[in-house]
Design an enzyme around this catalytic site. Structure first.
Site, PDB file in Angstrom:
ATOM      1  N   THR A 178       0.736  -0.866  -0.287  1.00  0.00           N
ATOM      2  CA  THR A 178      -0.239  -0.339   0.229  1.00  0.00           C
ATOM      3  C   THR A 178       1.154   1.103   0.061  1.00  0.00           C
ATOM      4  O   THR A 178       1.820   1.670   1.072  1.00  0.00           O
ATOM      5  CB  THR A 178      -1.010  -0.082   1.493  1.00  0.00           C
ATOM      6  OG1 THR A 178      -2.104  -0.923   1.707  1.00  0.00           O
ATOM      7  CG2 THR A 178      -1.827   1.342   1.472  1.00  0.00           C
ATOM      8  N   PHE A 180       1.519   4.591   1.011  1.00  0.00           N
ATOM      9  CA  PHE A 180       0.582   5.687   1.838  1.00  0.00           C
ATOM     10  C   PHE A 180       0.732   7.361   1.328  1.00  0.00           C
ATOM     11  O   PHE A 180       2.431   7.492   0.877  1.00  0.00           O
ATOM     12  CB  PHE A 180       0.378   5.778   2.932  1.00  0.00           C
ATOM     13  CG  PHE A 180       0.085   4.844   3.674  1.00  0.00           C
ATOM     14  CD1 PHE A 180      -1.048   4.641   4.778  1.00  0.00           C
ATOM     15  CD2 PHE A 180       0.487   3.101   3.685  1.00  0.00           C
ATOM     16  CE1 PHE A 180      -1.562   3.598   4.969  1.00  0.00           C
ATOM     17  CE2 PHE A 180       0.125   2.204   4.282  1.00  0.00           C
ATOM     18  CZ  PHE A 180      -1.382   2.323   5.308  1.00  0.00           C
TER      19      PHE A 180
END
Length: 285
Positions: A178, A180
């Protein structure tokens, strides 16, 4: 947690303690105290109100794609991207202390986490049950005390809620990551010459080939666009906003020329942040 911590040393995230956003805060800003928030809106507001200096916001996942809520929330938040962090999402199969996989019947987690571990759970004969988030599932099974219940969550969640890790690598794919972005009330533009990313949103004019023409300057000036996504505005099929990431600094002549061309063919251009390029990007080539 952030109780009693100075707001200047606090970083907000969405989710329960032990969420992957919490783990990202610990890894990217280990000197700051994490502040859990119930929703993404609450996370942005914590920074806007001065209760936290920074926010850790997921923007996209290598398996699930973009986090749509944040594409809509970020442009109007009044906050600025000052950094990026890439977090490896390594789902652990968790259970109560002393539990074995053979004891389990159900596994709880966020629907995306369950999907990312679908084949592994099927192979183990375990029934997936959707919960609001990964860390919340870990907290729930810790509270219930039922040895037939497991959860998919982070190693940090296991630590916080006193659970055993029954399986270290529960996901089906090994590239689950992921991205961010780190947000602040004020911009923090890197010095020229620093490997830099620039994120912005834009809406093109209603003329033929406007998108093609608006992006032409990036190609002719050799500016690398690493991401381009479209999304509808306020449910309209007419108004489309585009989100883009490029490599480059706003003081680079090539970037200046490309942005001039973009603005000529756009009704709206809003820079969301200029920030250091994360070293993880160099491993993607």
């Amino acid at each position: 947690m952030a109780d009693g911590a100075s707001p200047n040393r606090t970083i907000a995230f969405q989710g329960e303690p032990g969420a992957y956003s919490h783990l990202s805060c610990r890894n990217a800003r280990p000197d700051m105290s994490p502040l859990p928030c119930a929703t993404f809106e609450d996370t942005y507001q914590a920074v806007a109100d001065g209760r936290a200096a920074l926010a850790m916001i997921p923007i996209e996942n290598s398996l699930a794609g973009r986090v749509a809520d944040n594409h809509h929330l970020l442009p109007d938040s009044g906050l600025h991207i000052i950094g990026e962090h890439f977090q490896r999402v390594n789902h652990k199969l968790l259970g109560l202390k002393g539990t074995t996989i053979a004891d389990l019947r159900e596994v709880h987690s966020h629907v995306q986490a369950l999907g990312q571990c679908r084949e592994r759970l099927r192979g183990l004969g375990l029934r997936p049950v959707a919960n609001a988030d990964t860390a919340g599932a870990a907290k729930m099974i810790a509270g219930k005390g039922d040895r037939t219940l497991g959860a998919l969550a982070s190693s940090l969640a296991a630590e916080i809620y006193g659970l055993d890790i029954l399986l270290e690598e529960a996901e089906d794919a090994g590239h689950n990551t992921t991205r961010f972005v780190i947000l602040s009330r004020e911009p923090a533009v890197p010095a020229p010459g620093t490997p830099t990313m620039m994120s912005f949103v834009f809406e093109v004019r209603n003329v033929p080939a406007a998108l093609y023409k608006s992006l032409g300057g990036f190609a002719t000036n050799g500016v690398n666009m690493t991401k381009l996504e479209s999304y509808q505005l306020e449910g309209s099929f007419k108004a489309t906003m585009f989100y883009a990431d490029i490599e480059g600094h706003p003081e680079d002549r090539a970037v200046q020329l490309a942005m001039e061309e973009l603005r000529f063919f756009s009704t709206t251009v809003k820079v969301l942040g200029v920030y250091p390029k994360n070293a993880f990007r160099d491993t993607l080539d």
